[in-house]
Design an enzyme around this catalytic site. Sequence first.
Site, PDB file in Angstrom:
ATOM      1  N   LYS A  43      23.326  35.276  35.770  1.00  0.00           N
ATOM      2  CA  LYS A  43      24.209  35.614  36.883  1.00  0.00           C
ATOM      3  C   LYS A  43      24.957  36.908  36.570  1.00  0.00           C
ATOM      4  CE  LYS A  43      28.729  34.220  36.257  1.00  0.00           C
ATOM      5  NZ  LYS A  43      29.975  33.715  36.687  1.00  0.00           N
ATOM      6  N   GLU A  68      41.050  25.984  35.530  1.00  0.00           N
ATOM      7  CA  GLU A  68      40.991  26.233  34.091  1.00  0.00           C
ATOM      8  C   GLU A  68      42.397  26.542  33.599  1.00  0.00           C
ATOM      9  OE1 GLU A  68      36.982  28.478  33.043  1.00  0.00           O
ATOM     10  OE2 GLU A  68      37.979  29.442  34.712  1.00  0.00           O
ATOM     11  N   LYS A  71      42.359  30.233  37.432  1.00  0.00           N
ATOM     12  CA  LYS A  71      42.599  30.330  35.988  1.00  0.00           C
ATOM     13  C   LYS A  71      44.092  30.079  35.746  1.00  0.00           C
ATOM     14  CE  LYS A  71      38.630  32.996  34.715  1.00  0.00           C
ATOM     15  NZ  LYS A  71      37.692  31.982  34.221  1.00  0.00           N
ATOM     16  N   ASP A  91      33.316  35.255  40.897  1.00  0.00           N
ATOM     17  CA  ASP A  91      33.014  34.728  39.565  1.00  0.00           C
ATOM     18  C   ASP A  91      32.637  33.241  39.631  1.00  0.00           C
ATOM     19  OD1 ASP A  91      32.868  34.798  36.728  1.00  0.00           O
ATOM     20  OD2 ASP A  91      34.891  33.981  36.580  1.00  0.00           O
ATOM     21  N   ARG A 107      18.010  46.152  20.748  1.00  0.00           N
ATOM     22  CA  ARG A 107      17.896  47.612  20.775  1.00  0.00           C
ATOM     23  C   ARG A 107      17.571  48.191  19.406  1.00  0.00           C
ATOM     24  NH1 ARG A 107      21.355  50.322  24.866  1.00  0.00           N
ATOM     25  NH2 ARG A 107      21.202  48.950  26.654  1.00  0.00           N
ATOM     26  N   HIS A 160      28.936  28.687  41.579  1.00  0.00           N
ATOM     27  CA  HIS A 160      29.197  27.368  40.976  1.00  0.00           C
ATOM     28  C   HIS A 160      29.780  26.388  42.003  1.00  0.00           C
ATOM     29  CE1 HIS A 160      28.355  29.504  37.405  1.00  0.00           C
ATOM     30  NE2 HIS A 160      29.570  29.823  37.028  1.00  0.00           N
ATOM     31  N   LYS A 219      24.483  21.126  34.422  1.00  0.00           N
ATOM     32  CA  LYS A 219      25.430  20.107  33.959  1.00  0.00           C
ATOM     33  C   LYS A 219      24.980  18.741  34.460  1.00  0.00           C
ATOM     34  CE  LYS A 219      29.493  23.148  34.078  1.00  0.00           C
ATOM     35  NZ  LYS A 219      30.149  23.248  32.788  1.00  0.00           N
TER      36      LYS A 219
END
Length: 501
Positions: free
Chosen positions: A151, A219, A350, A238, A48, A243, A185
Amino acid sequence: MTKMIDPSTLVLFGASGNLSRVKLMPGLFRLDAAGRLHDDMKILSVGRGEVPLEAWRADIKGMLDAKFKGGYDQKVYERFIARNHYHANPPSDPDAFNKLRDKLADERVFPQNLAYFLSVRPTDFATIVEQLAGVGLVDETNYWRRVLIEKPFGTDLPSAQALQAALTKHLKESQIYRIDHYLGKSAVQNVMLTRFTNAILEPLWNNEYIDHVQITNNETLGVGDRTTFYDATGALRDMFQSHLLQTLAMVAMEKPKDLQPESIRAEKIKLLESIRPIDVSNMDKQAFRAQYAAGRVCVGDGHGENVPGYLEELKRDGVDASNTETYAAAKLFIDNPRWKGVPFYVRTAKRMHEGNTAIAVRFKKAPMLLNDNQHQNWLIINIQPRECIKIEIESKIPGLDIATRTISVDAPQRQADDESIDSYETLLLNLMAGDASQYLHINEVLAQWRLVDPIVKTWASDTRAVHQYIAGSRDPLESKVIFENEDQFWRYSIELGGDKH
Ligand code: BG6
C-alpha cells in the site's frame, strides 16, 4: 482447508527495509517452521547494494534474533537460511534486470513460479514491473508470475487509475496482488464467518433491527518519526481509505455464493460501490477531522507518558503549519435495501485514550420498554488488541421488582493454545498459493478512492483551523455533528458502560 503450494521463488524487492526485517523475514521463517513452505521454495532478496551471500544470511539471522527473543529451532533455521539468496540491483546499472533474469534462470536453484513482493517506494511500483516485463520475467507461458503491490495503491482516484494502467500494460488482473494487511488479520476474516456461519445473526443484520454501526480504529501511538509521510497522507488516506472501508465491507456485504476469491471480492465490490459518496454540501455534517495536541497517553505497561502535539512534532521536523488530520470520522450510508437509512460511523485516530479496533453494532429499541432510558442492545466484534465478541443485553435484576440491568456476554475468540499468526504470514502464504481473496481487486481500490477523494479535496481547500484534541483523550465532543440522532455518540470502550458519556 490446507492450501496447496507450488514450488516457487519469492523475489523480495526492498528486502533490507523495515517491513522485511520486522514482518516478512520473520513471517517466512514461521511459515517454514509450520511446514507451510514447499521444500524447494526459495527467497531471492533484491537490494541496491552489493552484499556477499554470507553477509546477507548473517543479516537475516539478526532479523530473526531480534524478533524471536526466546530463540528458535536450529534445524528450521538451517533449512530456512539455505532458502535465502541475494541479488544486487543497483539503480545505476542499465543491465540490472538482465542480470536478475540470468540469475533466476538457474532452475536447479530457483523454482520458476515467481512471486515478486514490492516492498519499495510507491513511485517505483510501475517502473519495476515495466523492467521485469522488459526482460520477460512476468511472462506466464510456462509458469505463474505474481506481483504483490504494497500500500498505498495511488494517492487518489486518478493516480490509482494511472498506476493500474501502467501495471496492466504488462500484467493481467489475476497477476496483481494488492495488499491491505487488515485482510490478513484473523479477526477481520472472522467477521464474514461469524455473520454467515451462524443462524442467529443474519435475520437481524439489516435496517429493520440495526440502529447504527460504528467502525473504529483508535491508536495511542502518534505519528512518530513518519512526519513527512504522514503529513502528506493524513488519517483518512492512511487508515480509512482501505483498512476501515474493507472492514466495513466485511460487516455489510451480502453472502458470497461460495468462498472462491472471485465470489468474495465480487460481493465486496458491490458493497463498496453502493456506499454513497459524501456530497460536498453535506461535508460538515458527515465528516469531521481533528489533530492531537500535547497531552498524556497510556503506554504499554499502563503508565502515562507526556507526549507532544502533532504540530509540535512537525515543527521539530521543520514544518510550520499543517491542516492534516490525525483524527478522521465520517458518516456513511449504503444505498441498498438491507442498509437503507442505517448510518455507519467510521473513525480512526492517533493518540487516543486507548488503542482498540472494533465493530460495534447498536440495535433498535426493544419491543418492551420498561423506561425511556432502557439500554439498547449492542453487539461488538473486537478486532484488536483482544479478539472477542460481546453482546450487551437486558436482564432482570433478581428481586421483588420488575426492573432490568444491562449485562455483557463476553466471548473471547482466541483460546489459550490457539496459533497467533501475523497478517503478513497469511498474506505471504496466500500469495504463493494463488489465493487472492484477501487481496484487493482494482474495483475495490477505485471504489474506495471515489469515497475518500471528495473528503480529502474539501478538507484540503478548507482553511479553517483544524480542531485540536488533547493526546490521550476520548473523542472530541465536536465530532457529534456527524451523528444522526441526539442519543448516538461514539462508544469510548467495549466494556460495559462504554457507551455512557
Ligand atoms: C498502517 C498505517 O497501514 O496501519 C499506520 O500506515 C497504522 O499508520 C497501521 O498505525 C495500523 O495497523 P495495525 O495492524 O497496527 O492496526
